[in-house]
Design a protein around this motif. Structure first.
Motif, short mmCIF file in Angstrom:
data_model
loop_
_atom_site.label_atom_id
_atom_site.label_comp_id
_atom_site.label_asym_id
_atom_site.label_seq_id
_atom_site.Cartn_x
_atom_site.Cartn_y
_atom_site.Cartn_z
N PRO A 86 0.94 -1.18 0.04
CA PRO A 86 -0.08 0.12 -0.07
C PRO A 86 0.98 1.46 0.05
O PRO A 86 0.29 2.32 -0.29
N THR A 87 1.99 1.04 0.40
CA THR A 87 2.81 2.43 0.71
C THR A 87 3.89 2.73 -0.59
O THR A 87 4.48 3.77 -0.64
N THR A 88 3.62 1.89 -1.56
CA THR A 88 4.39 2.01 -2.81
C THR A 88 4.15 3.11 -3.62
O THR A 88 2.99 3.36 -4.00
N GLU A 89 4.95 4.31 -3.78
CA GLU A 89 4.98 5.20 -4.61
C GLU A 89 5.41 5.07 -6.19
O GLU A 89 4.66 5.55 -6.98
N ARG A 90 6.19 3.75 -6.49
CA ARG A 90 6.41 3.61 -7.66
C ARG A 90 6.95 2.02 -7.97
O ARG A 90 7.63 1.72 -7.00
N PHE A 91 6.27 1.53 -8.67
CA PHE A 91 6.81 0.09 -8.92
C PHE A 91 8.15 0.11 -9.79
O PHE A 91 8.46 0.88 -10.18
N PHE A 173 -11.94 -5.94 10.86
CA PHE A 173 -11.12 -4.91 9.66
C PHE A 173 -10.82 -3.63 10.36
O PHE A 173 -11.52 -3.26 11.26
N GLN A 174 -9.72 -3.09 9.98
CA GLN A 174 -9.11 -2.27 10.61
C GLN A 174 -8.31 -1.30 9.43
O GLN A 174 -7.28 -1.93 8.85
N GLY A 175 -8.93 -0.48 8.80
CA GLY A 175 -8.27 0.41 7.73
C GLY A 175 -8.84 1.57 7.05
O GLY A 175 -9.73 2.28 7.86
N ILE A 176 -8.83 1.87 5.83
CA ILE A 176 -9.38 2.89 5.29
C ILE A 176 -10.69 2.46 4.33
O ILE A 176 -10.88 1.29 3.87
N GLY A 177 -11.70 3.17 4.38
CA GLY A 177 -13.06 2.78 3.78
C GLY A 177 -13.01 3.38 2.19
O GLY A 177 -12.11 4.41 1.82
N HIS A 178 -13.80 3.20 1.45
CA HIS A 178 -14.05 3.47 0.08
C HIS A 178 -15.52 3.56 -0.38
O HIS A 178 -16.40 2.97 0.37
N SER A 179 -15.66 4.40 -1.22
CA SER A 179 -16.91 4.11 -1.96
C SER A 179 -16.90 3.80 -3.25
O SER A 179 -15.92 3.75 -3.96
N SER A 234 -9.59 -4.22 -1.02
CA SER A 234 -9.75 -4.17 0.40
C SER A 234 -9.11 -2.98 0.65
O SER A 234 -7.87 -2.61 0.28
N GLY A 235 -9.53 -2.53 1.93
CA GLY A 235 -9.18 -1.14 2.39
C GLY A 235 -8.25 -1.44 3.78
O GLY A 235 -7.68 -0.62 4.22
N SER A 236 -8.10 -2.79 3.75
CA SER A 236 -7.11 -3.17 4.91
C SER A 236 -6.10 -4.14 4.68
O SER A 236 -6.79 -5.39 4.13
N LEU A 237 -4.97 -4.08 4.87
CA LEU A 237 -4.11 -5.12 4.33
C LEU A 237 -3.90 -6.14 5.85
O LEU A 237 -3.83 -7.19 5.65
N SER A 238 -4.40 -5.49 7.00
CA SER A 238 -4.17 -6.36 8.30
C SER A 238 -5.25 -7.38 8.20
O SER A 238 -4.99 -8.50 8.87
N MET A 239 -6.44 -7.28 7.42
CA MET A 239 -7.46 -8.45 7.51
C MET A 239 -6.75 -9.58 7.05
O MET A 239 -7.43 -10.70 7.26
#
Length: 426
Positions: A86-91, A173-179, A234-239
């Protein structure tokens, strides 16, 4: 000499190309897993082992590895892609946003796990797939009624959600939501927040109303493209982590405490769908012929009685099983459907029907356009001309014309009688 060297270079990749996605074995077999940190390989090992136990070959790489690539010599090396970075700015290597979109456009599958620190690159990929993460980089999904009970009261960002497939325990779930993008009709929610949830920074007070609230917040979404490529977001990598898989869970307000969360079951079943172990259909043996005959004709005549059949099977992960449904339809189509019939089934994979060719001649098509949520779409088309009667195929005496025949002969008889009476009667 150069061609021989090229052949030698391709030899190591021949087994990869032979074991990849095929119509007879539709599951994605070779999967590239891109990680922020190789430590994720051990912290998420339960999820990865569940894939490997089902026959998947996982190739773990750091997301910024300069040697990574999705294809070589015009051939894709992988059937699926998992982005746990999730933190990768560039592959690294030849992978970028366009390469990933081309990968999906070529019919391959994708899993994206974001987090609160999701980079702009991951957000852009998600946006292209029809979902929009909360614009606030520090926002998390908060729920003061459906949170998971823990020893410390916490900020209620650890959510216990059970509004999904049948499970013995709720998923964590623990993370960011999306629409979901309302313009994209292909994306669907599979795990959504409760009506009391909202998305905000848990470390600061709310100064403005949150942009995402209630059940409009999607925690996990899926998409099936028109080419049947499948995507999980998914908005959570931890799940996906071992800690969440094995964690005890008790939902707020519930007296029941579960020894194990529903994450493993939920994400395992989702991975089966994403990698075509579930819901993948194929159609074979499309046949049509005149009633009472066996061979397929070169054309039909108007008002012919015909029979149509097709076999439909579903991939179970190991073999093809008969697909049973009551909503498969066939159209007899020319500019618009002249005949629309629901196919009957013997529940062994065979679908069939019979109907009369319409009294219209031209070039028709047998069309099956089957789209059902959760299943790959089927699009079958077979062209056949329909001709009118030849001049010597019409009936000699048409029953509907009998009144006209009677009128003609009665006129002749009447004239004969009138002539006889007029000539011989004084």
């Amino acid at each position: 000499m150069s061609k021989f060297l090229l052949f030698l270079t391709l030899i190591p990749f021949l087994p990869l190309l032979c074991t990849s996605f095929s119509p007879e074995n539709p599951s994605s077999r070779r999967v590239l897993v891109l990680l922020d940190d190789l430590a994720l390989k051990s912290s998420h090992s339960v999820y990865f082992k569940s894939l490997q136990s089902r026959g998947f070959e996982l190739d773990f790489k750091l997301a910024d590895d300069p040697k990574i690539g999705l294809q070589r010599y015009g051939q894709y090396l992988y059937d699926g892609l998992i982005l746990f970075c999730p933190t990768t700015e560039r592959f690294g290597g030849s992978i970028d946003l366009a390469a990933i979109l081309d990968f999906v456009d070529s019919g391959h599958d994708l899993i994206i796990a974001a987090d609160t620190n999701a980079s702009d690159l991951i957000r852009e990929i998600a946006t292209e797939c029809g979902v929009d993460f909360d614009e606030d980089p520090a926002a998390m999904v908060i729920d003061h009624t459906s949170y998971a009970v823990s020893e410390t009261e916490g900020d209620h960002t650890l959510i216990a959600s059970d509004n999904f497939i049948e499970s013995n325990a709720p998923a964590l779930f623990q993370g960011i939501g999306h629409s979901l993008n309302p313009a994209n009709t292909l994306v669907s929610k599979v795990l959504s927040a409760s009506p009391s949830a909202y998305s905000a920074n848990p470390k600061s007070k709310l100064s403005n109303p949150p942009s995402l609230t209630g059940s409009a917040i999607s925690l996990v979404s899926i998409l099936q493209a028109r080419n049947n490529a499948r995507i999980l977001i998914s908005g959570s990598l931890s799940m996906f982590s071992n800690r969440f898989f094995r964690s005890e869970v008790q939902k707020a307000g519930s007296p029941t405490k579960h020894e194990k969360s529903g994450n493993e079951q939920f994400l395992t079943e989702l991975s089966k769908w994403v990698f075509h172990e579930r819901g993948h259909l194929k159609a074979i043996n499309v046949q049509h012929h005149k009633a009472g005959e066996a061979g397929e004709p070169a054309m039909y005549r108007i008002n012919d009685d015909l029979e149509y059949s097709v076999e439909v099977y579903e991939w179970s992960g190991r073999s093809w099983e008969p697909y049973v449904a009551d909503d498969v339809q066939v159209q007899f189509y020319m500019m618009s459907p002249y005949v629309l019939k629901t196919l009957s089934t013997d529940k062994k994979g065979l679908y069939f029907t019979a109907f009369k060719v319409p009294d219209v001649y031209g070039v028709f098509q047998f069309k099956v356009e089957y789209q059902r949520l959760g299943y790959t779409s089927l699009s079958l088309s077979k062209q056949i001309p329909v001709r009118p009667y030849r001049h010597n195929e019409y009936e000699r005496f048409i029953p509907t014309a009998y009144p006209y025949y009677a009128a003609s002969f009665s006129m002749m008889a009447g004239f004969f009688i009138f002539a006889a009476v007029h000539l011989y009667n004084k």
